[in-house]
Design a protein around this motif. Structure first.
Motif, PDB file in Angstrom:
ATOM      1  N   ILE A  26       0.834  -1.212   0.000  1.00 11.69           N
ATOM      2  CA  ILE A  26       0.000   0.000   0.000  1.00 11.69           C
ATOM      3  C   ILE A  26       0.871   1.266   0.000  1.00 11.69           C
ATOM      4  O   ILE A  26       0.580   2.227  -0.713  1.00 11.69           O
ATOM      5  N   LEU A  27       1.940   1.260   0.790  1.00 11.21           N
ATOM      6  CA  LEU A  27       2.815   2.439   0.880  1.00 11.21           C
ATOM      7  C   LEU A  27       3.515   2.763  -0.441  1.00 11.21           C
ATOM      8  O   LEU A  27       3.925   3.904  -0.673  1.00 11.21           O
ATOM      9  N   LEU A  83       2.021   2.508  -3.352  1.00 12.22           N
ATOM     10  CA  LEU A  83       1.053   2.987  -4.345  1.00 12.22           C
ATOM     11  C   LEU A  83       1.272   4.479  -4.601  1.00 12.22           C
ATOM     12  O   LEU A  83       1.599   5.232  -3.676  1.00 12.22           O
ATOM     13  N   ARG A 140      -4.130   4.591  -2.078  1.00 11.73           N
ATOM     14  CA  ARG A 140      -3.687   3.972  -0.826  1.00 11.73           C
ATOM     15  C   ARG A 140      -4.866   3.829   0.133  1.00 11.73           C
ATOM     16  O   ARG A 140      -5.046   2.781   0.754  1.00 11.73           O
TER      17      ARG A 140
END
Length: 319
Positions: A228-229, A231, A237
């Motif tokens: 996610i970080l 993205l 995110r």
């Protein structure tokens, strides 16, 4: 001499669940609150199960596991709450020896299965977020069924040995359980035999299943957060993280309460354990369907579609 002393004692045929002694004068309102909670839990979870079965858009691994989680919530609360309501209303606190062991077994079994299933659901989120292109292959129908059967098998294997050991223990004069259901930790302490080995085995099995499934969940989320970080945009995110926020909430509540209750060699604070058990058997099952459905757009869309169909069916006889 200790053996002869045990023979002179009366063998226990039933146990007395003390429930909430400090709230003795409020037992009827508590019974009504328990009943209302139980009916809401049944309604919420049956609604989730029926939505998943009725809506083809929800024929996905995530909702397959959610449907099974809802089934487990129904079984767990049914193993505890109806008996608690009966004891509050009738004034009798008694539960038979067999009934107590049965309640211990099913509460432990279903609880362990639920924790393994939560770990499986975290793996599903890992596969969906970290490997979206391979997701259909990683989470095939066959694998989903294998993971579900594995959850039940793991729950059975870690429950059966402690249950058999407790069933073989002698219970003499002491038969008061300071709880609103038969908790295995408290039941073991009532035995008039040496309990150290059984306590250790129960502690170890609880630790293995709880901490093992928690480790699997934590590992899945470390990979998820890392993905996610990376993205590019804040909106992507947020959108990606929102798909697993409901699962994370239940994980924190469920693991936190059970680790507090069971993964400790000796339970010194019975009143705290009772409050946490109430959270685990009533409050979390009451909240979890709301958490899963209100935060999930597909569940909300399925509910709207279901209500629309129901309205059409209802109007037909009058048109």
């Amino acid at each position: 001499s200790s053996h002869a002393e045990m023979l002179n004692h009366t063998t226990v045929t039933e146990f007395l669940l003390l429930g909430f002694p400090s709230l003795h004068h409020r037992e009827r309102p508590m019974a009504i609150a328990f009943l209302a909670s139980y009916l809401v839990i049944l309604g919420e979870n049956l609604l989730i199960i029926s939505l998943v079965l009725a809506e083809r858009d929800l024929y996905r691994p995530m909702y397959f596991f959610l449907c099974n989680l809802s089934s487990l919530e129904i079984f767990i609360t049914t193993s505890i709450i109806p008996k608690a309501i009966g004891n509050l209303l009738m004034g009798s606190k008694a539960i038979s020896y067999t009934g107590c062991l049965t309640q211990c077994y099913f509460y432990s079994l279903l609880g362990y299965i639920e924790f393994v299933l939560l770990a499986v659901m975290s793996y599903d989120r890992y596969a969906a977020i970290c490997h979206p292109l391979q997701y259909p292959m990683l989470m095939s129908t066959q694998l989903c069924l294998q993971l579900l059967s594995g959850s039940w098998t793991a729950g059975f294997l870690v429950t059966v040995v402690p249950t058999v050991l407790v069933a073989r223990m002698p219970f003499c004069n002491a038969n008061f359980i300071d709880h609103f259901f038969c908790d295995s930790v408290l039941l073991i302490k009532l035995s008039c035999a040496e309990t150290q080995i059984v306590e250790l085995i129960t502690f170890m099995t609880s630790s293995i299943i709880l901490l093992g499934s928690l480790a699997m969940t934590a590992m899945s989320y470390l990979y998820i957060i890392n993905t996610i970080l990376r993205l590019p945009s804040a909106s992507s995110r947020h959108k990606t993280f929102s798909t697993c926020s409901s699962h994370l909430t239940i994980v924190f509540l469920g693991y936190g309460s059970c680790i507090f209750m069971y993964v400790q060699p000796s339970s010194q604070h019975i009143s705290y354990n009772k409050a946490v058990a109430l959270l685990n058997t009533v409050v979390i099952p009451l909240m979890s369907p709301f958490i899963f459905s209100l935060r999930n757009q597909m569940m909300k869309d399925a509910l709207k579609a279901g209500l629309k169909r129901s309205m059409i069916i209802f109007r037909k006889p009058f048109s």
